[in-house]
Design an enzyme around this catalytic site. Structure first.
Site, mmCIF file in Angstrom:
data_model
loop_
_atom_site.group_PDB
_atom_site.id
_atom_site.type_symbol
_atom_site.label_atom_id
_atom_site.label_comp_id
_atom_site.label_asym_id
_atom_site.label_seq_id
_atom_site.Cartn_x
_atom_site.Cartn_y
_atom_site.Cartn_z
ATOM 1 N N GLY A 154 3.787 6.139 -11.463
ATOM 2 C CA GLY A 154 2.352 6.238 -11.277
ATOM 3 C C GLY A 154 2.014 6.861 -9.934
ATOM 4 N N CYS A 155 0.753 7.257 -9.789
ATOM 5 C CA CYS A 155 0.332 7.947 -8.561
ATOM 6 C C CYS A 155 0.359 7.024 -7.346
ATOM 7 C CB CYS A 155 -1.045 8.558 -8.755
ATOM 8 S SG CYS A 155 -2.307 7.414 -9.378
ATOM 9 N N TYR A 156 -0.244 5.849 -7.458
ATOM 10 C CA TYR A 156 -0.218 4.902 -6.332
ATOM 11 C C TYR A 156 1.212 4.466 -5.991
ATOM 12 C CZ TYR A 156 -5.344 4.181 -6.586
ATOM 13 O OH TYR A 156 -6.711 4.323 -6.562
ATOM 14 N N ALA A 159 2.975 7.244 -3.908
ATOM 15 C CA ALA A 159 2.553 7.268 -2.505
ATOM 16 C C ALA A 159 3.109 6.071 -1.741
ATOM 17 C CB ALA A 159 1.030 7.293 -2.419
#
Length: 326
Positions: A154-156, A159
């Protein structure tokens, strides 16, 4: 040249991965697909995204004949579909012998008990799930190269984990605190009141209950406190993370830990300088900035990525390149 089918190509992530694959001279697009019920079926991709006018492909409905054509013609399939849709499609194509790059969360947990709580379905493909690898490109390249079922993070989590994994050995039992802000493209292309122009505003959501929290914790090997926020900008993520390191930890230890990225071309690390979203938007890069307090042993690290690129499409493209060894 490897042939790639893209399913879910009408969404932001699907269109972005289409653009990346189209520009890759080592890959060709077998076809672009959407649901048989989609209002976009039959439309040229450029009707939805005029900036992709150079891509002369239309969106085909994913009927049974189309699925068999993919099996016959493609080397791999990219799924930019809803979690519950990917659950079945990923297993079907995997069992037919194709390599699957799944951008949903349907194969990110190895524990089937996680899915009813976080995704609302029972996972019925334990055999496929046991073969799935987590596609965090800078950390799991060997597994990505050898597996035919890659769950793109996932994106979060991308990061957050990119920021936290280098310092894992220095973490205490105190939970890292992650506050992250994402642009509205992270909510998808479908119209929603809270993402409309007149309504969107900086606000937290999914507090103490976002499905990316256990994803981050599982891959980090430690619980975290994760609070996502919706920002009033189009794309990008900025995660600011506060952690307390072990008492014996030093600034030199932190610097040495982040040196793991010295040979990672997409990761930039700076001490006492912090990234901003504008510097990574429309790129596959991740910018990290950190500062350490030697008295309290608190470390603050900020991580900036483009949620549609490093947080989704370009990381899937990285995984494709790793898997096919070019």
């Amino acid at each position: 040249m490897k042939s790639i089918a893209i399913i879910g190509a009408s969404g932001y992530t699907g269109a972005q991965i289409t653009s990346l694959i189209n520009a890759d001279e080592n890959l060709m697009i077998q076809g672009l697909y959407v649901s048989e019920n989609s209002l976009d079926k039959g439309k040229p991709l450029s009707d939805l995204y005029p900036s992709y006018s150079h891509i002369s492909l239309s969106l085909s409905p994913l009927c049974d004949d189309a699925k068999m054509l993919i099996v016959e013609q493609a080397d791999a399939v990219v799924l930019a579909t809803d979690h519950a849709v990917s659950l079945h499609l990923a297993a079907w194509f995997y069992q037919k012998g194709l390599t699957v790059f799944d951008l949903s969360g349907a194969y990110r947990f190895s524990d089937v008990e996680q899915y009813p709580k976080w995704y609302g379905f029972n996972h019925e493909y334990q055999d496929v799930l046991s073969d799935a690898v987590y596609g965090l490109a800078e950390w799991n390249s060997e597994q990505i190269a050898s597996s035919k079922m890659i769950a793109v993070p996932g994106c979060y989590p991308t990061a957050s984990l990119t920021a936290l994994k280098p310092i894992g050995m220095f973490l205490t039992d105190a939970f890292p605190v992650i506050n992250a802000v994402s642009g509205v493209t992270g909510a998808g292309r479908k119209a929603q009141l809270h993402t409309s122009f007149c309504e969107v505003s900086l606000t937290p959501y999914g507090v103490l209950g976002h499905r990316h929290q256990p994803e981050i914790a599982t891959q980090l090997g430690q619980e975290v406190i994760f609070t996502p926020h919706l920002g009033n900008f189009k794309r990008g993520i900025l995660a600011t993370i506060t952690v307390q390191l072990k008492p014996e930890s030093t600034e030199a230890d932190v610097a040495a830990a982040y040196a793991v990225y010295d040979d990672a071309p997409l990761i930039t690390v700076k001490q006492n300088q912090f990234p901003k979203v504008d510097d990574v938007v429309n790129t596959p890069n991740c910018h990290l900035g950190w500062k350490f307090d030697p008295e309290t042993h608190y470390l603050v690290v900020a991580s900036a990525i483009d949620n549609l690129m490093k947080g989704a499409a370009s990381q899937a493209h990285q995984c494709i390149r790793i898997h096919f060894n070019y």
